[in-house]
Motif scaffolding. Structure first.
Motif, short mmCIF file in Angstrom:
data_model
loop_
_atom_site.label_atom_id
_atom_site.label_comp_id
_atom_site.label_asym_id
_atom_site.label_seq_id
_atom_site.Cartn_x
_atom_site.Cartn_y
_atom_site.Cartn_z
N PRO A 22 -14.73 8.01 6.15
CA PRO A 22 -16.14 8.26 5.79
C PRO A 22 -16.42 9.69 5.33
CG PRO A 22 -15.93 7.33 8.02
CD PRO A 22 -14.59 7.81 7.61
N HIS A 23 -15.45 10.56 5.41
CA HIS A 23 -15.72 11.99 5.25
C HIS A 23 -15.11 12.62 4.00
CE1 HIS A 23 -17.20 11.50 9.29
NE2 HIS A 23 -15.99 11.21 9.74
N TRP A 24 -14.44 11.83 3.18
CA TRP A 24 -13.86 12.40 1.96
C TRP A 24 -14.96 12.72 0.94
CZ3 TRP A 24 -9.15 14.01 2.44
CH2 TRP A 24 -8.24 13.32 3.24
N PRO A 25 -14.85 13.82 0.22
CA PRO A 25 -15.81 14.09 -0.86
C PRO A 25 -15.75 13.00 -1.93
CG PRO A 25 -14.51 16.05 -0.33
CD PRO A 25 -13.88 14.91 0.40
N ALA A 26 -16.83 12.88 -2.68
CA ALA A 26 -16.93 11.81 -3.68
C ALA A 26 -15.89 11.94 -4.76
CB ALA A 26 -18.33 11.81 -4.29
N ASP A 27 -15.39 13.16 -5.00
CA ASP A 27 -14.41 13.35 -6.08
C ASP A 27 -12.98 13.22 -5.60
OD1 ASP A 27 -14.40 15.65 -4.58
OD2 ASP A 27 -14.50 17.02 -6.28
N CYS A 28 -12.75 12.65 -4.40
CA CYS A 28 -11.42 12.40 -3.88
C CYS A 28 -11.14 10.90 -3.83
CB CYS A 28 -11.24 13.00 -2.49
SG CYS A 28 -11.05 14.78 -2.46
N GLN A 29 -10.11 10.46 -4.49
CA GLN A 29 -9.65 9.08 -4.39
C GLN A 29 -8.43 9.07 -3.48
OE1 GLN A 29 -9.21 6.91 -8.09
NE2 GLN A 29 -7.54 5.69 -7.24
N VAL A 30 -8.50 8.32 -2.39
CA VAL A 30 -7.50 8.42 -1.33
C VAL A 30 -6.76 7.09 -1.19
CG1 VAL A 30 -7.12 8.88 1.12
CG2 VAL A 30 -8.87 10.15 -0.14
N ASN A 31 -5.44 7.18 -1.13
CA ASN A 31 -4.59 6.01 -0.95
C ASN A 31 -3.71 6.24 0.27
OD1 ASN A 31 -3.28 3.57 -1.52
ND2 ASN A 31 -1.68 4.61 -2.71
N THR A 32 -3.80 5.36 1.26
CA THR A 32 -2.92 5.43 2.42
C THR A 32 -1.81 4.41 2.24
OG1 THR A 32 -4.29 3.86 3.67
CG2 THR A 32 -4.77 6.21 3.94
N VAL A 33 -0.58 4.85 2.41
CA VAL A 33 0.56 3.96 2.17
C VAL A 33 1.43 3.88 3.42
CG1 VAL A 33 0.55 4.50 -0.29
CG2 VAL A 33 2.01 5.82 1.23
N GLU A 34 2.23 2.83 3.47
CA GLU A 34 3.14 2.61 4.60
C GLU A 34 4.57 2.96 4.19
OE1 GLU A 34 2.03 2.08 7.42
OE2 GLU A 34 0.31 0.73 7.40
N TRP A 35 5.30 3.55 5.10
CA TRP A 35 6.72 3.72 4.91
C TRP A 35 7.43 2.37 5.09
CZ3 TRP A 35 8.45 8.03 2.88
CH2 TRP A 35 7.78 9.24 3.09
N PRO A 36 8.61 2.21 4.50
CA PRO A 36 9.37 0.97 4.75
C PRO A 36 9.56 0.73 6.23
CG PRO A 36 10.38 2.24 2.97
CD PRO A 36 9.30 3.11 3.56
N GLY A 37 9.43 -0.52 6.62
CA GLY A 37 9.61 -0.89 8.01
C GLY A 37 8.33 -0.94 8.82
N TYR A 38 7.23 -0.46 8.25
CA TYR A 38 5.95 -0.47 8.95
C TYR A 38 5.04 -1.54 8.37
CZ TYR A 38 7.11 3.90 11.26
OH TYR A 38 7.70 4.86 12.04
N ALA A 39 4.19 -2.10 9.25
CA ALA A 39 3.15 -3.06 8.83
C ALA A 39 3.75 -4.20 8.01
CB ALA A 39 2.07 -2.34 8.03
N GLU A 40 4.81 -4.80 8.55
CA GLU A 40 5.44 -6.00 8.00
C GLU A 40 6.21 -5.73 6.70
OE1 GLU A 40 2.51 -9.07 7.67
OE2 GLU A 40 2.11 -9.10 9.82
N HIS A 41 6.44 -4.48 6.34
CA HIS A 41 7.34 -4.18 5.23
C HIS A 41 8.77 -4.36 5.70
CE1 HIS A 41 4.42 -1.67 2.60
NE2 HIS A 41 3.77 -2.56 3.30
N ASP A 42 9.70 -4.46 4.74
CA ASP A 42 11.11 -4.56 5.10
C ASP A 42 11.55 -3.33 5.89
OD1 ASP A 42 11.30 -6.97 3.80
OD2 ASP A 42 12.06 -6.10 1.93
N SER A 43 12.59 -3.49 6.69
CA SER A 43 13.07 -2.38 7.51
C SER A 43 13.41 -1.16 6.66
CB SER A 43 14.31 -2.80 8.31
OG SER A 43 13.97 -3.77 9.27
N ALA A 44 13.27 0.00 7.27
CA ALA A 44 13.58 1.24 6.57
C ALA A 44 15.08 1.37 6.34
CB ALA A 44 13.08 2.42 7.38
N PRO A 45 15.48 2.08 5.26
CA PRO A 45 16.90 2.40 5.08
C PRO A 45 17.41 3.24 6.25
CG PRO A 45 15.66 2.82 3.06
CD PRO A 45 14.65 2.55 4.14
#
Length: 243
Positions: A22-45
């Protein structure tokens, strides 16, 4: 428009960034991503295979964004600068050039943690969540918020968590951070006991917070990251200052 890609640390998925939303300025587009192995992604290398990790993240870590890496996420992002097209800038939060440092977490402490993890992975993970919130203004409140965000079990499988501990034990981004291919900014909590006092001298210091400012000071952290991102895009230097 400023494009930010947020990368979380060991044992922690992208939900950890939700308090900032809720606190990002309006001119910031934010993308949160998962590393491999997290949140049902394939296991990490495996921990030694940064090239494989780079390939797994190639479509996610855009060179057109600013990467914000927290803790192990920052260390991985710094090391991946040798394997991927560099971002517009890199902001390292609670991250030194290597995890084990004199005055911070020792090799002995990390080794003991790895042994505890092999005996009881989930209990060790839960202990780590509590441990890393100890520097926050109200540690108990910060731990409850972190637990509410992440749940009672890790979102990564055991192999991924083990590989992450291997990264913490072995990765060293010192050389690439001495001559980085993009602007790099460092942010540390003034009470972050996972980072050495010496390392905290070399970055912007958030006084009064520890390793998890996203759960204890989300408004302040969003403002700080946005300010650093804008300064990096303008190729202006950000002084090492207290905030």
């Amino acid at each position: 428009m400023i494009h930010l890609t947020l990368l979380s640390g060991w044992g922690v998925n992208a939900r950890v960034w939700q308090p900032l939303a809720p606190h990002w300025p309006a001119d910031c587009q934010v993308n949160t991503v998962e590393w491999p192995g997290y949140a049902e992604h394939d296991s990490a290398p495996q921990a030694h295979d940064l090239a494989a990790l780079a390939e797994a993240m190639r479509d996610t870590l855009s060179p057109e964004s600013i990467w914000v890496g927290w803790s192990l996420g920052g260390l991985l992002a710094a090391c991946l600068l040798s394997h991927l097209p560099p971002p517009k800038a890199l902001i390292l939060l609670g991250t030194g050039p290597k995890f084990c440092q004199l005055g911070g977490v020792s090799n002995t402490e990390l080794g003991a943690f790895q042994k505890a993890f092999e005996r009881a992975p989930e209990a060790t993970w839960r202990h780590f969540l509590r441990w890393q919130t100890q520097g926050e203004p109200k540690p108990g409140d910060a731990h409850r918020r972190l637990r509410d965000l992440l749940g009672s079990r890790p979102s990564a499988d055991i192999a991924t968590l083990r590989a992450g501990l291997g990264h913490l034990a072995t990765l060293d981004a010192t050389r690439i951070l001495e001559q980085p291919p993009c602007p790099v900014q460092h942010v540390y909590g003034g009470r972050d006991h996972l980072v050495s006092p010496e390392q905290r001298k070399h970055g912007l210091l958030l006084e009064g917070v520890g390793h998890c400012p996203m759960v204890s000071q989300p408004v302040r952290l969003a403002f700080t990251l946005a300010r650093l991102a804008k300064a990096s895009m303008l190729n202006s230097s950000v002084p090492e200052a207290h905030s």
